[in-house]
Structures are given as structure tokens and as C-alpha cells.
Design a protein around this motif. Structure first.
Motif, PDB file in Angstrom:
ATOM      1  N   GLN A   1       0.833  -1.206   0.000  1.00 49.35           N
ATOM      2  CA  GLN A   1       0.000   0.000   0.000  1.00 49.35           C
ATOM      3  C   GLN A   1       0.868   1.257   0.000  1.00 49.35           C
ATOM      4  OE1 GLN A   1      -2.444  -1.366   3.473  1.00 49.35           O
ATOM      5  NE2 GLN A   1      -4.129  -0.529   2.303  1.00 49.35           N
TER       6      GLN A   1
ATOM      7  N   VAL B   1      -7.318  -6.247   0.923  1.00 47.62           N
ATOM      8  CA  VAL B   1      -7.779  -4.862   0.839  1.00 47.62           C
ATOM      9  C   VAL B   1      -9.164  -4.754   0.211  1.00 47.62           C
ATOM     10  CG1 VAL B   1      -7.191  -2.543  -0.007  1.00 47.62           C
ATOM     11  CG2 VAL B   1      -5.385  -4.091   0.699  1.00 47.62           C
TER      12      VAL B   1
ATOM     13  N   TYR C   1      -6.343   0.540  -6.259  1.00 43.91           N
ATOM     14  CA  TYR C   1      -5.900   1.218  -5.036  1.00 43.91           C
ATOM     15  C   TYR C   1      -4.975   2.377  -5.377  1.00 43.91           C
ATOM     16  CZ  TYR C   1      -3.989   1.948  -0.376  1.00 43.91           C
ATOM     17  OH  TYR C   1      -3.621   2.511   0.812  1.00 43.91           O
TER      18      TYR C   1
END
Length: 320
Positions: free
Chosen positions: A272, A305, A312
Motif C-alpha cells: 500500500q 484490501v 488502489y
């Protein structure tokens, strides 16, 4: 028993130490009808509490007592300001009575702790803000607490995660009661996406586990510096100077996860960060996080996620 088709009265429970955001946003969403509907076709919103309530810098005098919850079609329980303080007993009793009377009960953020105290989470999926899911699990082990979703819908019992997810759950209730077109109209008024499914992740991997002087601090720090390497439980146990079985017990006690679950969470969390802060290719991110291949990264990232890494990145990439 009341059904979804004739729900119209929404009682917002105002008891205990509340956070004002969830209370205010629920009141705003359900109090104001869209242009397509008249007030008579919309919700009758009632604020219900035991008396004058302090909400941060504000004070609120609800128009009804908590006993009114039992006459409502839907009961909303806003977030409590301090999860370490048990929910008021009169609130817990009123929530339980409303559910027994057939009301649909929905909690917003940490309001889930009041539902848990009323026994409504036992045997059901539930969520709350990711920072408090471990505590909710500890307090209510009969519930299936999911830290990775925006909200849960068990029919008569619903729970939402953090502040934005509370809005999502409110829109979801409107979708159930009035259909997609009306729900999307309300969402547009709020200048937000029409609908985020409850199963979508909170976009926050499990945060760094307890820091400080606990006995796994050394091996946790060691592993986090080597996330690009193919670490195994045996590697972690050797570094911690303990057996794999003992390591598993200790890891679960400290982090709430098995060593492999913790490793995967940390790899995804690192992915991330790289997706947000770099333009590295998905293959490069997979290598840097020990995932090996882009295919593995995409599969594991979406599982944890809720969306693919490309999606993302488009959502959270920090502009140069």
C-alpha cells in the motif's frame, strides 16, 4: 413483525458519551427527503435519550425517551466517544427491547459496542472502526468481527466501520427501503459515490501491532526489515529463539494473528505504501514486498484490501 417495506420511523439513540459526527450525519441523511419524495413518503426521525446529553462541545435535549426505541422501525446507535466506558445499561436494555419488538438495529462506528452489550452481535458478522475491532472481538467472542469491511448486514442487525463507512451504511439502508435511484440521489446530494458495497475493505491493513518492550518486538522489527525476502515461520522462530509452536502462541497473544497472517498483512501494508508513494511497476512492488510475482500480489492484495492494487493506486496515489 415489521418488514422492510413499511419501515419509516427511525429512532436515533442519544445516550452515553457520543461523537457528534455520526449522530449529525445520520440526522442529516434521514431527516431531509430527496426532491422526488414528500416528507410523508420519507422517514420520521426521532432523537431518543434519557435526558440532556453532552456531545463534545455541544449539549442535546432529545425529544423522546429511550423507551421510544421499541416503537421504531429502525434504530440507529451512533458512535461512543470512549470504548473503555461500558455502554449505559438503560441504552443496552432499550436496544434489546427494540430488537425484540422487531426493529432493525444499526450501529455506526463504535456504536457496535452497545449492540454487543445487548447480545445482538452473538452469532453474527460485525465490524467497527479498524482501531477497535480487536477489542470488540475480545469483548464479544461469539461475534464474527471483520476488520476489513465497510459495513455488515445481517438483516435485522447492521454495523458500520469508521465515519465515512457510517455514511455508506446510511445510504445502504435507503437503498434497501427506497431502491437504488433514491439512494443514488441522496448520495449525489452528499457529493459522494453512489454506493460502496459493504464488503469493500476499509483501505487500512491491520495497523502495526503493539510496539514497545513486548517479547516479540525484536523479531517483529527484524522481519519488517526483510519483507522483500521469502521468510518462513521457521525463520521467525529461529530469530526469536523459540519453537514454531511457541512462536505461534506468542504471536497470536501479541498480534491476534498467526505468524503467516501477520507476515501477509505487513507485506500488503508495505505494498500500500509503495503504491501510494511511488510509480514502481506492480512487478517491482511484488518483488519489494516478498510477493514474488505480480499475479500473487494482485491475488493477495485484493483478498486483504478488497480491490486490485491498480485500483488502489488510482485512488490513493499521492501526486508528485
Amino acid at each position: 413483525m415489521r418488514t422492510l417495506s413499511d419501515m419509516h420511523t427511525i429512532a436515533i439513540a442519544t445516550a452515553g458519551h457520543l461523537l457528534h459526527f455520526e449522530l449529525a450525519v445520520a440526522y442529516e441523511i434521514f431527516r431531509t427527503p430527496p426532491e422526488e419524495l414528500t416528507r410523508e413518503d420519507w422517514y420520521d426521525v426521532q432523537l431518543c435519550g434519557p435526558g440532556l446529553v453532552d456531545i463534545g462541545p455541544f449539549s442535546l435535549a432529545p425529544e423522546y425517551g429511550l423507551e421510544q426505541l421499541a416503537t421504531a422501525d429502525t434504530v440507529l446507535v451512533p458512535a461512543c466517544a470512549d470504548v473503555d466506558v461500558p455502554p449505559p445499561a438503560d441504552l443496552v436494555d432499550a436496544i434489546r427491547a427494540a430488537h425484540d419488538a422487531g426493529a432493525r438495529i444499526a450501529s455506526l462506528c463504535t456504536g457496535a459496542f452497545a449492540l454487543g452489550a445487548a447480545g445482538l452481535l452473538d452469532g453474527r458478522r460485525a465490524t467497527t472502526h479498524w482501531a477497535h475491532t480487536a477489542e470488540l472481538t475480545t469483548r464479544h467472542p461469539e461475534a464474527t468481527v471483520d476488520p476489513d469491511v465497510l459495513y455488515t448486514d445481517n438483516g435485522s442487525v447492521l454495523t458500520a466501520a469508521g465515519k465515512a463507512a457510517a455514511v455508506d451504511l446510511c445510504i445502504h439502508l435507503i437503498h434497501l427501503d427506497h431502491g437504488a435511484i433514491i439512494a443514488n440521489t441522496v448520495a449525489r446530494r452528499l457529493v459522494m459515490p453512489p454506493h460502496r458495497p459493504g464488503g469493500q475493505a476499509q483501505f487500512v491493513a491491520t495497523p502495526m501491532q503493539p510496539s514497545g518492550d513486548h517479547h516479540l518486538a525484536g523479531v517483529i522489527a527484524w522481519a519488517q526489515q526483510r519483507l522483500d525476502q521469502p521468510l518462513t515461520v521457521t525463520d521467525l522462530a529461529k530469530q526469536a529463539s523459540m519453537s514454531t509452536r511457541n512462536l505461534g502462541r506468542q504471536f497470536h497473544a501479541v498480534t491476534g494473528q498467526t505468524p503467516l497472517q501477520w507476515l501477509l498483512t505487513q507485506r500488503v501494508r508495505r505494498a500500500q505504501e509503495l503504491l501510494e508513494s511511488t510509480t514502481d511497476s506492480i512487478d517491482s512492488v511484488a518483488t519489494a514486498t516478498g510477493m514474488g510475482t505480480a499475479t500473487t500480489l494482485r491475488r493477495q492484495f485484493k483478498r486483504v484490501v478488497g480491490v486490485p492494487p491498480d485500483t488502489y493506486r488510482r485512488t490513493f496515489r499521492t501526486p508528485a
